[in-house]
Design a protein around this motif. Sequence first.
Motif, PDB file in Angstrom:
ATOM      1  N   VAL A  58       0.825  -1.203   0.000  1.00 44.56           N
ATOM      2  CA  VAL A  58       0.000   0.000   0.000  1.00 44.56           C
ATOM      3  C   VAL A  58       0.860   1.255   0.000  1.00 44.56           C
ATOM      4  CG1 VAL A  58      -1.994  -1.045   1.138  1.00 44.56           C
ATOM      5  CG2 VAL A  58      -0.212  -0.038   2.525  1.00 44.56           C
ATOM      6  N   THR A  59       0.348   2.278  -0.657  1.00 45.28           N
ATOM      7  CA  THR A  59       1.016   3.572  -0.635  1.00 45.28           C
ATOM      8  C   THR A  59       0.553   4.345   0.597  1.00 45.28           C
ATOM      9  OG1 THR A  59      -0.737   4.662  -1.881  1.00 45.28           O
ATOM     10  CG2 THR A  59       1.050   3.649  -3.164  1.00 45.28           C
ATOM     11  N   ASN A  60       1.293   5.366   0.935  1.00 42.28           N
ATOM     12  CA  ASN A  60       0.893   6.216   2.059  1.00 42.28           C
ATOM     13  C   ASN A  60      -0.449   6.881   1.772  1.00 42.28           C
ATOM     14  OD1 ASN A  60       3.210   5.537   3.433  1.00 42.28           O
ATOM     15  ND2 ASN A  60       4.352   7.302   2.689  1.00 42.28           N
ATOM     16  N   ALA A  61      -0.680   7.246   0.510  1.00 38.43           N
ATOM     17  CA  ALA A  61      -1.952   7.869   0.136  1.00 38.43           C
ATOM     18  C   ALA A  61      -3.119   6.902   0.365  1.00 38.43           C
ATOM     19  CB  ALA A  61      -1.907   8.310  -1.321  1.00 38.43           C
ATOM     20  N   THR A  62      -2.935   5.634   0.039  1.00 33.75           N
ATOM     21  CA  THR A  62      -3.981   4.636   0.252  1.00 33.75           C
ATOM     22  C   THR A  62      -4.253   4.455   1.737  1.00 33.75           C
ATOM     23  OG1 THR A  62      -3.409   3.475  -1.784  1.00 33.75           O
ATOM     24  CG2 THR A  62      -4.652   2.226  -0.145  1.00 33.75           C
ATOM     25  N   VAL A  63      -3.197   4.439   2.531  1.00 36.80           N
ATOM     26  CA  VAL A  63      -3.360   4.304   3.985  1.00 36.80           C
ATOM     27  C   VAL A  63      -4.186   5.468   4.528  1.00 36.80           C
ATOM     28  CG1 VAL A  63      -2.159   4.270   6.203  1.00 36.80           C
ATOM     29  CG2 VAL A  63      -1.273   2.926   4.288  1.00 36.80           C
ATOM     30  N   ALA A  64      -3.865   6.680   4.091  1.00 39.83           N
ATOM     31  CA  ALA A  64      -4.610   7.860   4.549  1.00 39.83           C
ATOM     32  C   ALA A  64      -6.070   7.778   4.100  1.00 39.83           C
ATOM     33  CB  ALA A  64      -3.953   9.126   4.025  1.00 39.83           C
ATOM     34  N   GLU A  65      -6.286   7.331   2.870  1.00 41.93           N
ATOM     35  CA  GLU A  65      -7.644   7.198   2.324  1.00 41.93           C
ATOM     36  C   GLU A  65      -8.466   6.186   3.115  1.00 41.93           C
ATOM     37  OE1 GLU A  65      -9.197   4.830  -1.499  1.00 41.93           O
ATOM     38  OE2 GLU A  65      -7.828   6.472  -1.978  1.00 41.93           O
ATOM     39  N   LYS A  66      -7.810   5.143   3.605  1.00 41.74           N
ATOM     40  CA  LYS A  66      -8.512   4.080   4.335  1.00 41.74           C
ATOM     41  C   LYS A  66      -8.668   4.382   5.824  1.00 41.74           C
ATOM     42  CE  LYS A  66      -8.941   1.422   0.762  1.00 41.74           C
ATOM     43  NZ  LYS A  66     -10.223   1.347   0.104  1.00 41.74           N
ATOM     44  N   ASP A  94     -12.724  -4.917  14.195  1.00 36.93           N
ATOM     45  CA  ASP A  94     -13.885  -5.047  13.310  1.00 36.93           C
ATOM     46  C   ASP A  94     -13.868  -3.993  12.210  1.00 36.93           C
ATOM     47  OD1 ASP A  94     -14.857  -7.257  14.653  1.00 36.93           O
ATOM     48  OD2 ASP A  94     -16.128  -6.080  15.993  1.00 36.93           O
ATOM     49  N   GLU A  95     -13.334  -2.813  12.476  1.00 39.02           N
ATOM     50  CA  GLU A  95     -13.188  -1.778  11.451  1.00 39.02           C
ATOM     51  C   GLU A  95     -12.019  -2.101  10.518  1.00 39.02           C
ATOM     52  OE1 GLU A  95     -14.656   2.141  13.986  1.00 39.02           O
ATOM     53  OE2 GLU A  95     -12.578   1.450  14.153  1.00 39.02           O
ATOM     54  N   PHE A  96     -11.012  -2.792  11.050  1.00 38.52           N
ATOM     55  CA  PHE A  96      -9.818  -3.111  10.281  1.00 38.52           C
ATOM     56  C   PHE A  96     -10.070  -4.175   9.209  1.00 38.52           C
ATOM     57  CE2 PHE A  96      -6.089  -5.946   9.849  1.00 38.52           C
ATOM     58  CZ  PHE A  96      -5.225  -5.065   9.203  1.00 38.52           C
ATOM     59  N   LEU A  97     -10.882  -5.167   9.517  1.00 39.01           N
ATOM     60  CA  LEU A  97     -11.093  -6.279   8.579  1.00 39.01           C
ATOM     61  C   LEU A  97     -11.593  -5.825   7.205  1.00 39.01           C
ATOM     62  CD1 LEU A  97     -12.432  -9.153  10.849  1.00 39.01           C
ATOM     63  CD2 LEU A  97     -10.221  -8.997   9.687  1.00 39.01           C
ATOM     64  N   PRO A  98     -12.595  -4.939   7.114  1.00 38.08           N
ATOM     65  CA  PRO A  98     -13.002  -4.492   5.778  1.00 38.08           C
ATOM     66  C   PRO A  98     -11.924  -3.659   5.072  1.00 38.08           C
ATOM     67  CG  PRO A  98     -14.595  -3.761   7.450  1.00 38.08           C
ATOM     68  CD  PRO A  98     -13.500  -4.472   8.143  1.00 38.08           C
ATOM     69  N   ALA A 127     -10.420  -4.697   1.448  1.00 41.12           N
ATOM     70  CA  ALA A 127     -10.433  -3.738   0.334  1.00 41.12           C
ATOM     71  C   ALA A 127      -9.040  -3.532  -0.239  1.00 41.12           C
ATOM     72  CB  ALA A 127     -11.009  -2.404   0.802  1.00 41.12           C
ATOM     73  N   VAL A 128      -8.052  -3.441   0.632  1.00 44.56           N
ATOM     74  CA  VAL A 128      -6.677  -3.234   0.175  1.00 44.56           C
ATOM     75  C   VAL A 128      -6.171  -4.458  -0.577  1.00 44.56           C
ATOM     76  CG1 VAL A 128      -4.302  -2.968   0.995  1.00 44.56           C
ATOM     77  CG2 VAL A 128      -6.100  -1.496   1.903  1.00 44.56           C
ATOM     78  N   LYS A 129      -6.489  -5.641  -0.078  1.00 40.40           N
ATOM     79  CA  LYS A 129      -6.054  -6.867  -0.757  1.00 40.40           C
ATOM     80  C   LYS A 129      -6.729  -7.011  -2.125  1.00 40.40           C
ATOM     81  CE  LYS A 129      -3.967  -9.973   2.334  1.00 40.40           C
ATOM     82  NZ  LYS A 129      -2.747  -9.960   1.594  1.00 40.40           N
ATOM     83  N   ALA A 130      -7.953  -6.534  -2.245  1.00 42.26           N
ATOM     84  CA  ALA A 130      -8.684  -6.651  -3.499  1.00 42.26           C
ATOM     85  C   ALA A 130      -8.222  -5.638  -4.548  1.00 42.26           C
ATOM     86  CB  ALA A 130     -10.178  -6.483  -3.250  1.00 42.26           C
ATOM     87  N   ASP A 131      -7.645  -4.524  -4.110  1.00 38.30           N
ATOM     88  CA  ASP A 131      -7.233  -3.467  -5.040  1.00 38.30           C
ATOM     89  C   ASP A 131      -5.804  -3.706  -5.503  1.00 38.30           C
ATOM     90  OD1 ASP A 131      -6.868  -1.163  -6.504  1.00 38.30           O
ATOM     91  OD2 ASP A 131      -6.578   0.112  -4.750  1.00 38.30           O
ATOM     92  N   THR A 132      -5.665  -4.146  -6.729  1.00 40.45           N
ATOM     93  CA  THR A 132      -4.332  -4.378  -7.293  1.00 40.45           C
ATOM     94  C   THR A 132      -3.975  -3.316  -8.326  1.00 40.45           C
ATOM     95  OG1 THR A 132      -5.249  -5.853  -8.962  1.00 40.45           O
ATOM     96  CG2 THR A 132      -4.441  -6.879  -6.927  1.00 40.45           C
TER      97      THR A 132
END
Length: 149
Positions: free
Chosen positions: A38-46, A60-64, A68-73
């Motif tokens: 993940v990029t820093n921008a993605t981390v901030a977005e999530k 419970d908030e972390f799992l989705p 989502a991060v694993k699904a986004d390639t």
Amino acid sequence: MSEAEAKDAFIIFDEAYEGNDVDAFYLGDILRALGCNVTNATVAEKGGSEELGGKRITFDEFLPILAAVKADTGATGVKEDYVEGLKVFDKEGTGKVPLAEVLNVLCSLGEKLENTEADKLCVLLGITADEDDNIGYMDFIEKILAATA
């Protein structure tokens, strides 16, 4: 990866080691520990935070977020992208590029690395320059992709 493995990584970043919640500052570290690129921008977005103590994230908030991060390639790129990016430096068509150019790219484009981080990456990947200070860029790309798979 199982939910138990995700929980184990989550617990490591929980100051109380209970796994209830973690500081959002560590979101990127947890995702990367679980093999996400993940990029820093993605981390901030999530929902990641740039400062300690800003907010907390429950498991419970972390799992989705993880799903989502694993699904986004899309942000990872493909081998052909990297080949085209480094082929520019292969002026003689030998399949080799100057190591200095590769290090410069790593330190100046995208998620920029520090010089020491770029050097360490080459050491970890076993990348060594030849007598002309060149490296085979296909070998470099294959090792990078293998390390992030």
